[in-house]
Every structure is written in C-alpha cells, then in structure tokens.
Design a protein around this motif. Structure first.
Motif, PDB file in Angstrom:
ATOM      1  N   THR A  83       0.462  -1.243   0.194  1.00  0.00           N
ATOM      2  CA  THR A  83       0.124   0.022   0.272  1.00  0.00           C
ATOM      3  C   THR A  83       1.130   1.365   0.009  1.00  0.00           C
ATOM      4  O   THR A  83       1.897   1.163   0.062  1.00  0.00           O
ATOM      5  N   SER A  84       0.214   1.820  -0.843  1.00  0.00           N
ATOM      6  CA  SER A  84       0.955   3.284  -0.685  1.00  0.00           C
ATOM      7  C   SER A  84       0.634   4.342   0.136  1.00  0.00           C
ATOM      8  O   SER A  84      -0.104   4.559   0.770  1.00  0.00           O
ATOM      9  N   VAL A  85       2.042   4.672   0.993  1.00  0.00           N
ATOM     10  CA  VAL A  85       2.075   4.993   2.599  1.00  0.00           C
ATOM     11  C   VAL A  85       2.426   6.803   2.199  1.00  0.00           C
ATOM     12  O   VAL A  85       2.371   8.090   2.970  1.00  0.00           O
ATOM     13  N   GLY A  86       2.719   7.042   0.685  1.00  0.00           N
ATOM     14  CA  GLY A  86       3.177   8.949   0.233  1.00  0.00           C
ATOM     15  C   GLY A  86       3.705   8.944  -0.750  1.00  0.00           C
ATOM     16  O   GLY A  86       3.560   8.219  -1.453  1.00  0.00           O
ATOM     17  N   THR A  87       4.040  10.318  -1.322  1.00  0.00           N
ATOM     18  CA  THR A  87       4.666  10.412  -2.612  1.00  0.00           C
ATOM     19  C   THR A  87       5.606  11.241  -2.222  1.00  0.00           C
ATOM     20  O   THR A  87       5.548  11.906  -1.659  1.00  0.00           O
ATOM     21  N   ILE A  88       6.744  11.191  -2.901  1.00  0.00           N
ATOM     22  CA  ILE A  88       7.463  11.709  -3.270  1.00  0.00           C
ATOM     23  C   ILE A  88       8.065  12.316  -5.130  1.00  0.00           C
ATOM     24  O   ILE A  88       8.029  11.228  -5.690  1.00  0.00           O
ATOM     25  N   VAL A 106       4.550  12.124   3.740  1.00  0.00           N
ATOM     26  CA  VAL A 106       3.829  11.099   4.323  1.00  0.00           C
ATOM     27  C   VAL A 106       3.123  11.031   5.137  1.00  0.00           C
ATOM     28  O   VAL A 106       2.595  11.759   5.892  1.00  0.00           O
ATOM     29  N   ALA A 107       2.203   9.624   5.068  1.00  0.00           N
ATOM     30  CA  ALA A 107       1.688   9.736   6.059  1.00  0.00           C
ATOM     31  C   ALA A 107       1.617   9.698   7.000  1.00  0.00           C
ATOM     32  O   ALA A 107       2.563   9.031   7.906  1.00  0.00           O
ATOM     33  N   ARG A 108       0.530  10.364   8.056  1.00  0.00           N
ATOM     34  CA  ARG A 108       0.533  10.545   9.104  1.00  0.00           C
ATOM     35  C   ARG A 108       1.571   8.979   9.907  1.00  0.00           C
ATOM     36  O   ARG A 108       2.267   9.173  11.063  1.00  0.00           O
ATOM     37  N   GLN A 109       0.763   7.825  10.128  1.00  0.00           N
ATOM     38  CA  GLN A 109       1.168   7.235  10.855  1.00  0.00           C
ATOM     39  C   GLN A 109       2.976   6.903  10.485  1.00  0.00           C
ATOM     40  O   GLN A 109       3.128   5.642  11.147  1.00  0.00           O
TER      41      GLN A 109
END
Ligand code: COA
Length: 182
Positions: A83-88, A106-109
């Motif tokens: 699962t994607s948790v962020g993008t760069i 990035v997702a907070r978790q």
C-alpha cells in the motif's frame, strides 16, 4: 529540455525500508486520506481536496508532468507492504542549467520511521546519476521541523531565509543539494 535524460517510464527504486514505484489508480484512496490531513496539508502548502473525485486529476496531473518531462513522482511503499503511504517527486525547472524541486508527503502513521529520508536519498541519487540534474532544491516553512531534519540529514544545505511575502505570509527556508556533494 537541455541535456536531461528522462526515463521511458518511472523506474522502481528499492531501499531497505521503502520502495518507490510509479503512481497507480489504487493510490488515490490513500492519497485522499493524506491530502485531507489538515496539519500535513498546511505543512506541505497543499490545498485540501473537497472530495476523492479530485484523485483522478491528481493522478493525471503527475502523469502529464512526466509526459512533458517536467516532473517525476513516485509512490512510497514500505517494505513488506503493497500500500502506498506517501509520494515523493521532483518538479523540473527549466532554467539554465535546469534544477528540480523536491516534494514529499508521508502519511501521519508513518512519520519519523525513516521512510522519508531513505526515499529522498534514493530520488536525489537517481536524479543526479540517471537524469543528469546537477541541483535539487526544496523550500520549507521555518516551523516544519521534521522536513528540515529530513533535508539536513540527506545532505541539503540552507541557502536562503525567505522573508514573508503577500503570497507566503510565513518565513520559508530554501535548501539545496548539488551533485558535487554526492
Ligand atoms: C516531512 C516528512 C515528509 C518527513 O517524512 P518522514 O518519513 O517522517 O521522515 P524521516 O523519518 O526520514 O525523518 C524525519 C526526521 O524528523 C525528525 N522529526 C520529526 N518531528 C520533529 C520535530 N517536531 N522536531 C524535530 N525533528 C523532528 C524525526 O525524528 C526524523 O529525524 P531522525 O531520522 O534523525 O530521527 C513528513 O513528516 C510529512 O509528510 N510531513 C507533512 C508534509 C510535509 O511537511 N511535507 C514536506 C513539505 S516541504
């Protein structure tokens, strides 16, 4: 644009804690969750989308930027997950010589687990080694301490303190990393 070597497709970059791959339709739901995190959006300077329907335009915007050779954007997938948790990504600015601006969310978790730093290092190294860029820049809010730490630990140097303007009422810090320092 100049002598930059854009790849034919977004390459997968594999690190210890995170892999970077092309954006996909399945990334829209996790993107919407991140994009509607008010604190994260404020720190990144991103507008908050009204509905998940904006996801298709978000995806298309990045695909178009890649086609136009003005941007490269990756999804961040932690090792052992799908699962994607962020993008760069990088936005290429057509100055002479060209440079690119780094953007990352990035997702907070997943904050403070080292994913952002490893992803930034992979993207910057790729940009210098394969694309032929010689400089990557980033601008951050002076109060965005996690982002400042990420940039400094990946070798970016403070180049300018930008005073408030009408468009940006807060102090921003400009950072840069050049290919010479790799
Ligand atoms: C900035 C961001 C991308 C960092 O991603 P990340 O995966 O958490 O990055 P890392 O874990 O590699 O590094 C973050 C560093 O900041 C440190 N940090 C976190 N909060 C901090 C704070 N309040 N003060 C000082 N340092 C802080 C972490 O400890 C870590 O440093 P370390 O590796 O020495 O322990 C993430 O926090 C984020 O998405 N924020 C919201 C959006 C945003 O600000 N984007 C950048 C816009 S320029």
């Amino acid at each position: 644009m100049s002598n930059l070597k854009f790849p034919a497709s977004i390459p997968t970059l594999v690190g210890k804690t995170v892999s970077l791959r092309e954006l996909r339709e399945e990334d829209i739901a996790p993107w919407f969750e991140r994009a509607t995190d008010a604190e994260s959006a404020d720190l990144a300077g991103d507008p908050i989308p009204k509905s998940i329907d904006a996801g298709q335009s978000w995806l298309q915007k990045h695909r178009d930027a890649f086609t136009n050779k003005s941007g490269l954007r990756w999804s961040m997938v932690p090792t052992g997950s799908s699962t994607s948790v962020g993008t760069i990504g990088l936005t290429v600015r057509p100055s002479e010589p060209p440079y690119a601006e780094l953007g990352i969310v990035v997702a907070r978790q997943w904050w403070s687990k080292g994913l952002g730093g490893e992803a930034a290092e992979m993207v910057v190294s790729y940009a210098f080694r394969e694309v032929g860029l010689r400089e990557i820049r980033a601008e951050v809010l002076q109060r965005n301490l996690a982002s400042i730490r990420l940039l400094e630990k990946t070798g970016f140097q403070l180049t300018q303190i930008l005073p408030p303007t009408q468009d940006e009422p807060e102090v921003m810090l400009a950072y840069s990393r050049s290919a010479r320092s790799t």
